[in-house]
Design a protein around this motif. Structure first.
Motif, short mmCIF file in Angstrom:
data_model
loop_
_atom_site.label_atom_id
_atom_site.label_comp_id
_atom_site.label_asym_id
_atom_site.label_seq_id
_atom_site.Cartn_x
_atom_site.Cartn_y
_atom_site.Cartn_z
N ASP A 1 -2.13 7.72 2.67
CA ASP A 1 -1.74 7.22 2.03
C ASP A 1 -0.80 7.13 0.44
O ASP A 1 0.04 5.85 0.75
CB ASP A 1 -2.60 7.33 -0.09
CG ASP A 1 -4.24 7.29 0.98
OD1 ASP A 1 -4.51 6.74 1.40
OD2 ASP A 1 -5.31 7.85 -0.23
N ILE A 2 0.15 8.17 0.46
CA ILE A 2 1.40 7.66 -0.30
C ILE A 2 2.25 7.49 0.38
O ILE A 2 3.69 6.77 0.91
CB ILE A 2 2.08 9.54 -0.46
CG1 ILE A 2 1.06 9.95 -1.55
CG2 ILE A 2 3.13 9.76 -0.91
CD1 ILE A 2 0.86 11.03 -1.79
N ASN B 1 2.83 4.45 0.81
CA ASN B 1 3.38 3.07 -0.67
C ASN B 1 4.75 3.28 -0.09
O ASN B 1 5.98 2.46 -0.47
CB ASN B 1 2.80 3.78 -1.96
CG ASN B 1 1.56 3.44 -1.84
OD1 ASN B 1 0.84 2.35 -1.36
ND2 ASN B 1 0.67 4.35 -2.95
N TYR C 1 1.10 2.41 -9.63
CA TYR C 1 0.58 3.11 -10.64
C TYR C 1 0.44 3.15 -11.47
O TYR C 1 1.14 3.02 -12.66
CB TYR C 1 1.86 5.17 -10.18
CG TYR C 1 1.49 5.41 -9.08
CD1 TYR C 1 0.84 5.41 -8.25
CD2 TYR C 1 2.77 4.82 -8.79
CE1 TYR C 1 0.55 5.91 -6.74
CE2 TYR C 1 2.86 5.51 -6.98
CZ TYR C 1 2.08 6.27 -6.27
OH TYR C 1 2.21 6.49 -4.50
N GLU D 1 3.58 11.49 -5.89
CA GLU D 1 2.68 10.85 -7.06
C GLU D 1 1.54 11.53 -7.64
O GLU D 1 1.22 12.62 -6.91
CB GLU D 1 2.10 9.69 -6.52
CG GLU D 1 0.84 10.29 -4.84
CD GLU D 1 -0.69 9.31 -4.63
OE1 GLU D 1 0.38 8.10 -4.44
OE2 GLU D 1 -1.36 10.06 -4.35
N TYR E 1 -7.82 3.97 -5.17
CA TYR E 1 -6.85 3.62 -5.35
C TYR E 1 -6.06 2.80 -5.27
O TYR E 1 -6.59 1.91 -4.12
CB TYR E 1 -6.64 5.23 -3.34
CG TYR E 1 -5.36 5.28 -3.29
CD1 TYR E 1 -3.94 6.56 -3.65
CD2 TYR E 1 -4.39 4.43 -2.38
CE1 TYR E 1 -3.00 6.97 -3.42
CE2 TYR E 1 -2.98 5.10 -2.65
CZ TYR E 1 -2.77 6.37 -3.43
OH TYR E 1 -1.09 6.91 -3.05
N TYR F 1 -3.19 0.58 -3.09
CA TYR F 1 -1.35 0.65 -2.31
C TYR F 1 -0.78 -0.17 -3.09
O TYR F 1 -1.52 -1.05 -2.87
CB TYR F 1 -2.08 0.46 -0.65
CG TYR F 1 -3.57 1.09 -0.20
CD1 TYR F 1 -2.44 2.04 0.43
CD2 TYR F 1 -4.90 1.14 -0.01
CE1 TYR F 1 -3.38 3.12 1.50
CE2 TYR F 1 -5.37 1.91 0.71
CZ TYR F 1 -4.67 3.48 1.12
OH TYR F 1 -5.61 4.54 1.83
N TYR F 2 0.63 -0.17 -2.39
CA TYR F 2 1.67 -0.94 -2.70
C TYR F 2 1.84 -1.24 -1.25
O TYR F 2 2.13 -0.75 -0.18
CB TYR F 2 2.94 -0.24 -2.81
CG TYR F 2 3.72 -0.73 -3.09
CD1 TYR F 2 3.87 -2.27 -3.55
CD2 TYR F 2 5.33 -1.41 -1.96
CE1 TYR F 2 5.19 -3.37 -3.23
CE2 TYR F 2 6.23 -1.52 -2.28
CZ TYR F 2 5.86 -3.17 -2.22
OH TYR F 2 7.31 -3.75 -2.67
#
Lengths: 171, 159
Positions: A47-48, A51, A94, A166, B134, B136-137
């Motif tokens: 997920d990160i 981003n 966020y 994050e 969640y 997401y960007y």
């Protein structure tokens, strides 16, 4: 040996065995707890990663993207626009309710050349899901910080490490 | 059997009673110790949702943009954000509901397994529902340029 003495010896032997097992168990559980968390966290890194990759390839003006902006900011020693754009993106992604912690930094030869982060009040949360963490007596919320890094190659072949961290709330 | 032998057997039996009790207590104590942390530290439901959620942004059959040669995880093809395509891409099981919000200039919402997705408001009930959320960007293709956006994926699973 008399029978009474034999029974007492047996009971003390069992107590000794239980004590030994408990000590080994405590050592085992401490190490296995961190291992299981490590494995589960690997899944969230995907997920990160999305981003961070999207942050770096976010288009700006003149066919540039943020990766280009990082490079030009480093050589011009002017990080104002980078700070502005980074804050704009990550404050949007966020939100304070669910993921109050974010941090983006760039390192070159283990020296940070930029770092921006959210306004995060560490006192409100515990930073570990470990049920043995005594702070959890006061709050069920904990933050699980996770980070992911990517390499960015500069025109002069310097290799910068860009890291996004994050921290989202778990209950 | 003489009386002395009978007396010895009954005496042995009486001595063994406390030994058995201590043995049972010790075994119970060890089983108790082993079970507590294991049950506390495995959140399989949330793990399953993490994997299912990532399918949306990584899989070309879901939302990931694909040109002639490559798939771009994280870049969303807006044309793929429709009920039919997402129903086909998400065939997990009937116990998982999903609420997807694509936030660009406007907000588009799609629910998968609507009957379950409607239970998202009850996520406070952790005994019966496991939930994840969640954002997401994401980047999305708009004509030829890339534009910024957010993709929020909220999931709920009936326990």
């Amino acid at each position: 040996m008399k029978k009474g003495e034999s029974a007492i010896t047996f009971v003390f032997s069992l107590i000794f065995i239980v004590a030994t097992i408990t000590i080994f168990y405590a050592l085992f559980s401490l190490s296995s707890l961190s291992n299981s968390e490590f494995r589960i966290n690997q899944i969230n890194l995907a997920d990160i990663q999305i981003n961070l990759v999207n942050y770096l390839r976010t288009p700006l003006q003149n066919n540039e993207n943020i990766a280009d902006l990082i490079v030009s900011s480093y050589y011009n020693d002017d990080y104002k626009k980078l700070q502005e754009v980074s804050g704009e993106i990550f404050n949007m992604v966020y939100d304070k309710e669910r993921c109050p912690l974010w941090n983006i930094k760039g390192e070159l030869d283990d020296k940070k050349f930029f770092e921006y982060e959210s306004k995060f009040d560490v006192r409100t949360y515990t930073l570990s899901p470990n049920p043995r963490n005594f702070i959890r007596l006061f709050t069920d919320k904990y933050i699980l910080p996770q980070e992911h890094s990517l390499d960015l190659i500069f025109p002069d072949n310097k290799k910068a490490k860009i890291t996004l961290e994050e921290g989202c709330i778990h209950e | 059997m003489n009386k002395k032998a009978q007396s010895d057997i009954s005496h042995e039996f009486i001595i063994w009673i406390p030994r058995i009790i201590v043995l049972v207590l010790a075994a119970g104590f060890v089983i108790f110790l082993v079970n507590i942390p294991i049950t506390k530290n495995f959140e399989i439901d949330k793990l399953q949702q993490d994997i299912l959620r990532q399918r949306f942004v990584y899989n070309e059959n879901c939302l990931a943009y694909k040109d002639e040669n490559n798939v771009y995880p994280g870049i969303i093809d807006k044309l793929k954000f429709n009920q039919l395509n997402l129903d086909n891409c998400f065939k997990a099981n009937d116990r998982v509901g999903v609420n997807l919000n694509l936030i660009t200039n406007d907000v588009k919402t799609i629910n998968l397994n609507k009957n379950v997705a409607e239970k998202l408001n009850f996520c406070f009930d952790t005994k019966h529902f496991a939930c994840t959320n969640y954002t997401y960007y994401i980047l999305f293709k708009d004509d030829k340029s890339l534009e910024r956006g957010l993709l929020n994926i909220a999931m709920v699973k009936l326990k």
